[in-house]
Design a protein around this motif. Sequence first.
Motif, PDB file in Angstrom:
ATOM      1  N   UNK A  89       0.832  -1.209   0.000  1.00 52.71           N
ATOM      2  CA  UNK A  89       0.000   0.000   0.000  1.00 52.71           C
ATOM      3  C   UNK A  89       0.863   1.255   0.000  1.00 52.71           C
ATOM      4  N   UNK A  90       1.924   1.269   0.815  1.00 52.13           N
ATOM      5  CA  UNK A  90       2.768   2.455   0.859  1.00 52.13           C
ATOM      6  C   UNK A  90       3.561   2.619  -0.432  1.00 52.13           C
ATOM      7  N   UNK A  91       4.017   1.531  -1.002  1.00 46.23           N
ATOM      8  CA  UNK A  91       4.743   1.623  -2.282  1.00 46.23           C
ATOM      9  C   UNK A  91       3.870   2.309  -3.319  1.00 46.23           C
ATOM     10  N   UNK A  92       2.649   1.817  -3.473  1.00 42.59           N
ATOM     11  CA  UNK A  92       1.721   2.363  -4.456  1.00 42.59           C
ATOM     12  C   UNK A  92       1.411   3.831  -4.176  1.00 42.59           C
ATOM     13  N   UNK A  93       1.067   4.123  -2.943  1.00 44.44           N
ATOM     14  CA  UNK A  93       0.649   5.484  -2.618  1.00 44.44           C
ATOM     15  C   UNK A  93       1.806   6.466  -2.683  1.00 44.44           C
ATOM     16  N   UNK A  94       2.951   6.086  -2.166  1.00 44.28           N
ATOM     17  CA  UNK A  94       4.107   6.986  -2.199  1.00 44.28           C
ATOM     18  C   UNK A  94       4.548   7.279  -3.631  1.00 44.28           C
ATOM     19  N   UNK A  95       4.520   6.270  -4.490  1.00 44.40           N
ATOM     20  CA  UNK A  95       4.879   6.497  -5.891  1.00 44.40           C
ATOM     21  C   UNK A  95       3.909   7.466  -6.561  1.00 44.40           C
ATOM     22  N   UNK A  96       2.622   7.320  -6.278  1.00 42.34           N
ATOM     23  CA  UNK A  96       1.627   8.247  -6.836  1.00 42.34           C
ATOM     24  C   UNK A  96       1.836   9.663  -6.295  1.00 42.34           C
ATOM     25  N   UNK A  97       2.122   9.762  -5.003  1.00 41.17           N
ATOM     26  CA  UNK A  97       2.341  11.076  -4.400  1.00 41.17           C
ATOM     27  C   UNK A  97       3.610  11.719  -4.955  1.00 41.17           C
ATOM     28  N   UNK A  98       4.661  10.941  -5.126  1.00 35.86           N
ATOM     29  CA  UNK A  98       5.895  11.478  -5.715  1.00 35.86           C
ATOM     30  C   UNK A  98       5.653  11.972  -7.140  1.00 35.86           C
ATOM     31  N   UNK A  99       4.837  11.256  -7.896  1.00 38.63           N
ATOM     32  CA  UNK A  99       4.508  11.690  -9.253  1.00 38.63           C
ATOM     33  C   UNK A  99       3.722  12.998  -9.221  1.00 38.63           C
ATOM     34  N   UNK A 100       2.765  13.129  -8.296  1.00 40.53           N
ATOM     35  CA  UNK A 100       2.007  14.377  -8.171  1.00 40.53           C
ATOM     36  C   UNK A 100       2.909  15.527  -7.756  1.00 40.53           C
ATOM     37  N   UNK A 101       3.856  15.253  -6.876  1.00 38.45           N
ATOM     38  CA  UNK A 101       4.786  16.300  -6.448  1.00 38.45           C
ATOM     39  C   UNK A 101       5.661  16.754  -7.595  1.00 38.45           C
ATOM     40  N   UNK A 102       6.044  15.831  -8.459  1.00 33.86           N
ATOM     41  CA  UNK A 102       6.878  16.161  -9.615  1.00 33.86           C
ATOM     42  C   UNK A 102       6.109  17.052 -10.600  1.00 33.86           C
ATOM     43  N   UNK A 103       4.796  16.775 -10.745  1.00 36.14           N
ATOM     44  CA  UNK A 103       3.953  17.568 -11.646  1.00 36.14           C
ATOM     45  C   UNK A 103       3.792  19.000 -11.150  1.00 36.14           C
ATOM     46  N   UNK A 104       3.831  19.199  -9.826  1.00 36.47           N
ATOM     47  CA  UNK A 104       3.610  20.527  -9.255  1.00 36.47           C
ATOM     48  C   UNK A 104       4.799  21.457  -9.437  1.00 36.47           C
ATOM     49  N   UNK A 105       5.960  20.937  -9.745  1.00 33.70           N
ATOM     50  CA  UNK A 105       7.161  21.777  -9.872  1.00 33.70           C
ATOM     51  C   UNK A 105       7.087  22.675 -11.070  1.00 33.70           C
TER      52      UNK A 105
END
Length: 109
Positions: free
Chosen positions: A93-109
Amino acid sequence: FDTYLKATNGSAQRTFTKMLHDMLRRGALAPTPEQAEALTEKCFDLLISPEVKSAVKIWCAEVLHQLSGCVGWIAENLRDTLLHQLETAPTPATINHYNKLLARMKECK
């Protein structure tokens, strides 16, 4: 805020953190700078604690992502913390969620 900051029960932490995330996301909660700092510290503490359940960690990461607009240093530290968490015994669960959150953070830059 005070109740959340004092909560030690895992179920209460999960519920409060999820509620905080929802209120921050909807704009129903606008923490003062002092409250944002206190929430940031509490969420980072929970995020890195090995005793904390993955559901609490996931919601803490989401709260920190929401607070990153208020507290400037969160974004980079959150990214580094999530990457470290992914390397140290994550759950599916954390692998999936953290990867999605990291992708969203990358988009915000």
